[in-house]
Design a protein around this motif. Sequence first.
Motif, PDB file in Angstrom:
ATOM      1  N   ALA A   2      -8.712 -11.627 -12.619  1.00 56.06           N
ATOM      2  CA  ALA A   2      -8.096 -12.694 -13.406  1.00 56.06           C
ATOM      3  C   ALA A   2      -7.489 -12.183 -14.703  1.00 56.06           C
ATOM      4  O   ALA A   2      -6.487 -12.724 -15.183  1.00 56.06           O
ATOM      5  CB  ALA A   2      -9.121 -13.778 -13.690  1.00 56.06           C
ATOM      6  N   ALA A  38      -4.125 -13.751  -5.390  1.00 57.98           N
ATOM      7  CA  ALA A  38      -5.494 -14.257  -5.405  1.00 57.98           C
ATOM      8  C   ALA A  38      -6.228 -13.497  -6.495  1.00 57.98           C
ATOM      9  O   ALA A  38      -6.051 -12.283  -6.642  1.00 57.98           O
ATOM     10  CB  ALA A  38      -6.166 -14.063  -4.058  1.00 57.98           C
ATOM     11  N   ALA A  39      -7.032 -14.227  -7.256  1.00 58.53           N
ATOM     12  CA  ALA A  39      -7.731 -13.594  -8.374  1.00 58.53           C
ATOM     13  C   ALA A  39      -9.148 -14.132  -8.474  1.00 58.53           C
ATOM     14  O   ALA A  39      -9.418 -15.288  -8.163  1.00 58.53           O
ATOM     15  CB  ALA A  39      -6.981 -13.851  -9.673  1.00 58.53           C
ATOM     16  N   ALA A  40     -10.022 -13.252  -8.917  1.00 58.43           N
ATOM     17  CA  ALA A  40     -11.415 -13.626  -9.155  1.00 58.43           C
ATOM     18  C   ALA A  40     -11.628 -13.665 -10.658  1.00 58.43           C
ATOM     19  O   ALA A  40     -11.344 -12.696 -11.355  1.00 58.43           O
ATOM     20  CB  ALA A  40     -12.349 -12.609  -8.518  1.00 58.43           C
ATOM     21  N   PRO A  41     -12.140 -14.790 -11.169  1.00 55.58           N
ATOM     22  CA  PRO A  41     -12.365 -14.883 -12.608  1.00 55.58           C
ATOM     23  C   PRO A  41     -13.612 -14.122 -13.039  1.00 55.58           C
ATOM     24  O   PRO A  41     -14.495 -13.837 -12.238  1.00 55.58           O
ATOM     25  CB  PRO A  41     -12.561 -16.382 -12.825  1.00 55.58           C
ATOM     26  CG  PRO A  41     -13.134 -16.871 -11.533  1.00 55.58           C
ATOM     27  CD  PRO A  41     -12.506 -16.010 -10.465  1.00 55.58           C
ATOM     28  N   GLU A 101     -15.633 -18.052 -16.565  1.00 50.63           N
ATOM     29  CA  GLU A 101     -14.230 -18.339 -16.863  1.00 50.63           C
ATOM     30  C   GLU A 101     -13.557 -18.915 -15.623  1.00 50.63           C
ATOM     31  O   GLU A 101     -14.140 -18.967 -14.549  1.00 50.63           O
ATOM     32  CB  GLU A 101     -13.510 -17.071 -17.316  1.00 50.63           C
ATOM     33  CG  GLU A 101     -14.054 -16.487 -18.608  1.00 50.63           C
ATOM     34  CD  GLU A 101     -13.328 -15.231 -19.041  1.00 50.63           C
ATOM     35  OE1 GLU A 101     -12.253 -14.922 -18.486  1.00 50.63           O
ATOM     36  OE2 GLU A 101     -13.850 -14.547 -19.937  1.00 50.63           O
ATOM     37  N   SER A 102     -12.324 -19.347 -15.772  1.00 52.87           N
ATOM     38  CA  SER A 102     -11.545 -19.801 -14.623  1.00 52.87           C
ATOM     39  C   SER A 102     -10.233 -19.037 -14.596  1.00 52.87           C
ATOM     40  O   SER A 102      -9.844 -18.402 -15.576  1.00 52.87           O
ATOM     41  CB  SER A 102     -11.289 -21.312 -14.703  1.00 52.87           C
ATOM     42  OG  SER A 102     -10.555 -21.610 -15.861  1.00 52.87           O
ATOM     43  N   VAL A 103      -9.571 -19.103 -13.472  1.00 46.11           N
ATOM     44  CA  VAL A 103      -8.294 -18.407 -13.288  1.00 46.11           C
ATOM     45  C   VAL A 103      -7.187 -19.236 -13.937  1.00 46.11           C
ATOM     46  O   VAL A 103      -7.090 -20.438 -13.705  1.00 46.11           O
ATOM     47  CB  VAL A 103      -8.022 -18.197 -11.781  1.00 46.11           C
ATOM     48  CG1 VAL A 103      -6.600 -17.757 -11.543  1.00 46.11           C
ATOM     49  CG2 VAL A 103      -8.994 -17.191 -11.204  1.00 46.11           C
ATOM     50  N   LYS A 104      -6.368 -18.578 -14.748  1.00 44.90           N
ATOM     51  CA  LYS A 104      -5.226 -19.236 -15.377  1.00 44.90           C
ATOM     52  C   LYS A 104      -3.956 -18.573 -14.837  1.00 44.90           C
ATOM     53  O   LYS A 104      -3.614 -17.470 -15.247  1.00 44.90           O
ATOM     54  CB  LYS A 104      -5.313 -19.118 -16.894  1.00 44.90           C
ATOM     55  CG  LYS A 104      -6.485 -19.890 -17.481  1.00 44.90           C
ATOM     56  CD  LYS A 104      -6.555 -19.718 -18.994  1.00 44.90           C
ATOM     57  CE  LYS A 104      -7.744 -20.458 -19.553  1.00 44.90           C
ATOM     58  NZ  LYS A 104      -8.968 -19.698 -19.582  1.00 44.90           N
ATOM     59  N   ALA A 105      -3.296 -19.271 -13.930  1.00 47.51           N
ATOM     60  CA  ALA A 105      -2.089 -18.722 -13.314  1.00 47.51           C
ATOM     61  C   ALA A 105      -0.894 -18.907 -14.242  1.00 47.51           C
ATOM     62  O   ALA A 105      -0.690 -19.990 -14.785  1.00 47.51           O
ATOM     63  CB  ALA A 105      -1.817 -19.416 -11.985  1.00 47.51           C
ATOM     64  N   VAL A 110      -1.209 -18.808  -7.269  1.00 48.62           N
ATOM     65  CA  VAL A 110      -2.450 -18.046  -7.390  1.00 48.62           C
ATOM     66  C   VAL A 110      -3.612 -18.829  -6.788  1.00 48.62           C
ATOM     67  O   VAL A 110      -3.835 -19.992  -7.128  1.00 48.62           O
ATOM     68  CB  VAL A 110      -2.761 -17.707  -8.865  1.00 48.62           C
ATOM     69  CG1 VAL A 110      -4.061 -16.927  -8.976  1.00 48.62           C
ATOM     70  CG2 VAL A 110      -1.616 -16.916  -9.484  1.00 48.62           C
ATOM     71  N   GLU A 113      -7.637 -19.083  -6.482  1.00 41.52           N
ATOM     72  CA  GLU A 113      -8.831 -18.638  -7.193  1.00 41.52           C
ATOM     73  C   GLU A 113      -9.924 -18.313  -6.196  1.00 41.52           C
ATOM     74  O   GLU A 113     -10.284 -19.136  -5.359  1.00 41.52           O
ATOM     75  CB  GLU A 113      -9.331 -19.705  -8.168  1.00 41.52           C
ATOM     76  CG  GLU A 113     -10.531 -19.239  -8.962  1.00 41.52           C
ATOM     77  CD  GLU A 113     -10.915 -20.175 -10.104  1.00 41.52           C
ATOM     78  OE1 GLU A 113     -12.062 -20.072 -10.556  1.00 41.52           O
ATOM     79  OE2 GLU A 113     -10.068 -20.981 -10.540  1.00 41.52           O
TER      80      GLU A 113
END
Length: 190
Positions: free
Chosen positions: A103, A125-128, A132-136, A142, A144
């Motif tokens: 992330a 695709a992203a792992a936070p 936290e959370s993913v902010k595209a 994106v 999560e």
Amino acid sequence: MRIGVLGGSFDPPHLAHQALAECAVQQLELDKLIVAVAFRQWQKQHDAAASDRLAMARLQFTSANIEVSDIDLRRETPTFTIDTISDLKSIYPDSEFIFITGADALAGLPSWHRAAELAETLKFAAAPRAGESVKAPEGFDVIELACELPEISSTEIRQTLESGDVKNSNLKNWLAPEVLSYIENHRLYQ
């Protein structure tokens, strides 16, 4: 075919990289995940040679559905994600590609080479990080991932190795034994 691409310098590859790869394979229902070791990332300097980083990645990623590729090393030019994906599309023309990242790298996506084209043609695709959370970034698709990744940093690994305080470190918790052995045998990061 649904293919994930985990690109990076892997300087060195560690257990968080492996956890991200395995999580992505499972959650995205990938047929294959390709680990693309960068020849030379245009936004980073590397401590280990590309050939060493490739060898370590092959020791780190050993799952049957994960393939470590030298696709970026063969170009011998700075590595751009758009070129990696273009080359992979020529090999797997009827496949869907998803680029896997942490992330923390998402914020920089708009600065990547040919970012607008990447945003139009590629899912991410992203792992936070924990809590936290993913902010595209705007314009990027994106997904999560719900992965619990260990807090490991390649920079911290290199600093620990450079300090020479290997015995009192967490290296055994951060690196696969084969990767640590490779680093010691090839006297990397000293």
